[in-house]
Scaffold this active site. Structure first.
Site, short mmCIF file in Angstrom:
data_model
loop_
_atom_site.label_atom_id
_atom_site.label_comp_id
_atom_site.label_asym_id
_atom_site.label_seq_id
_atom_site.Cartn_x
_atom_site.Cartn_y
_atom_site.Cartn_z
CG ASN A 162 -1.83 1.09 1.31
OD1 ASN A 162 -1.70 1.89 0.57
ND2 ASN A 162 -2.53 1.42 2.46
CE LYS A 195 -0.33 2.88 4.72
NZ LYS A 195 -0.31 3.07 6.11
CG HIS A 217 -6.06 1.61 4.82
ND1 HIS A 217 -5.43 2.39 6.01
CD2 HIS A 217 -5.25 0.70 4.87
CE1 HIS A 217 -4.14 2.15 6.00
NE2 HIS A 217 -3.95 1.18 5.42
CD GLU A 221 -3.19 5.05 6.65
OE1 GLU A 221 -3.21 5.31 5.56
OE2 GLU A 221 -2.18 4.50 7.38
CD GLU A 278 -3.56 -2.62 7.08
OE1 GLU A 278 -2.41 -2.69 6.86
OE2 GLU A 278 -4.14 -1.89 6.77
N GLY A 331 2.30 2.07 10.91
CA GLY A 331 3.06 3.36 10.81
C GLY A 331 3.86 3.51 12.08
CB SER A 384 4.93 -1.97 12.09
OG SER A 384 4.58 -0.80 12.35
P1 13P Z 1 2.83 0.32 7.71
O1 13P Z 1 3.25 -0.92 7.25
O2 13P Z 1 3.54 1.62 7.40
O3 13P Z 1 2.60 -0.10 9.27
O4 13P Z 1 1.27 0.64 7.19
C1 13P Z 1 0.46 -0.64 7.17
C2 13P Z 1 -0.59 -0.31 6.44
O5 13P Z 1 -1.45 0.57 6.52
C3 13P Z 1 -1.05 -0.88 4.95
O6 13P Z 1 -2.30 -0.83 4.40
#
Ligand code: 13P
Length: 250
Positions: free
Chosen positions: A8, A10, A97, A99, A169, A175, A214
């Protein structure tokens, strides 16, 4: 089951950077034989055509979109439809997701609409779910995962199940560098599996459940060996071709 390793990206990367990462990745994938792995990349909308172009002749790599609006067309300023994504050659999307849930206010109900809309339109959907730290600390893990899964998977057409995957997740692991430990991942994935099977019946045993949060080259092997972990959804560590490739090899 083939393991799915998803990237991803982002809201990162210029067109040039996206193309370069994709070209680097294509080179590394071509040099190795990884029959048990399937790679999916979710670039930003504007980078999708370049990434699709790079992987046009790489069958083990699919390119998906991070978002879409659940309507055929209409006055939805700033949104993108599945038809528009389909026009570009995309047939796979993320829904729910964290976010989008937590920064952009997407509710369970809206995520459910998106999930069933996309599946009904013939798209593959990776449904993302996960608890916040406060929810986990309140002992609400199983309740939250059941609620998110239950609402999104109610009333799905049966012929769509082969196009569904779920990504667990934990919000507190995204993150932050704090990966969930093996016991936490096992517990959450078992809860998701049992909920999915309760809703979808035996077909639910074949729905891939990915872990995200992560994921790095040094924890990918441990995660992939756990029961009910059928793949990984990688954010930060997928932005660099070499580190993502180390995870694909895991
Ligand atoms: P990270 O791997 O940066 O923690 O992000 C995970 C994520 O949100 C994947 O969709």
């Amino acid at each position: 089951m083939q393991k799915i390793i998803a990237a991803n990206w982002k809201m990162y990367k210029s067109r040039q950077e996206a193309r370069k990462t994709a070209v680097d990745l294509r080179g590394m994938l071509a040099a190795e034989d990884l029959p048990g792995k399937r790679v999916v990349i979710f670039p930003s909308f504007t980078n999708i055509p370049d990434v699709l172009d790079v992987f046009a002749a790489t069958p083990c790599v699919a390119v998906g979109a991070q978002n879409f609006y659940p309507a055929s067309e209409g006055a939805y300023t700033g949104e993108i439809s599945l038809a528009m994504l389909g026009d570009m050659g995309v047939s796979q999307v993320l829904a729910g997701h964290s976010e989008r849930r937590h920064l952009l206010g997407e509710t369970d109900e809206f995520v459910a609409r998106k999930t069933s809309f996309a599946l009904n339109q013939g798209f593959s959907v990776m449904l993302c779910i996960g608890e916040t730290l406060a929810e986990r600390e309140a002992g609400d893990l199983v309740r939250i995962l059941s609620r998110q899964t239950g609402s999104a998977l109610a009333d799905l057409p049966e012929d769509c199940l082969a196009r569904l995957s779920v990504a667990y997740e934990p919000v507190w692991a995204i993150g932050t560098g704090k990966v969930a430990g093996p016991a936490e991942v096992l517990e959450a994935h078992a809860a998701v599996r049992s909920r999915v099977v309760r809703i979808l019946g035996d077909a639910g045993r074949n729905v891939p459940i990915l872990y995200g949060g992560s994921v790095k080259p040094d924890n990918a092997v441990t995660l992939l060996e756990l029961d009910n972990v059928d793949g990984l959804l990688v954010g930060g560590a997928s932005l660099n071709a070499e580190s993502f490739m180390q995870i694909v090899r895991a």
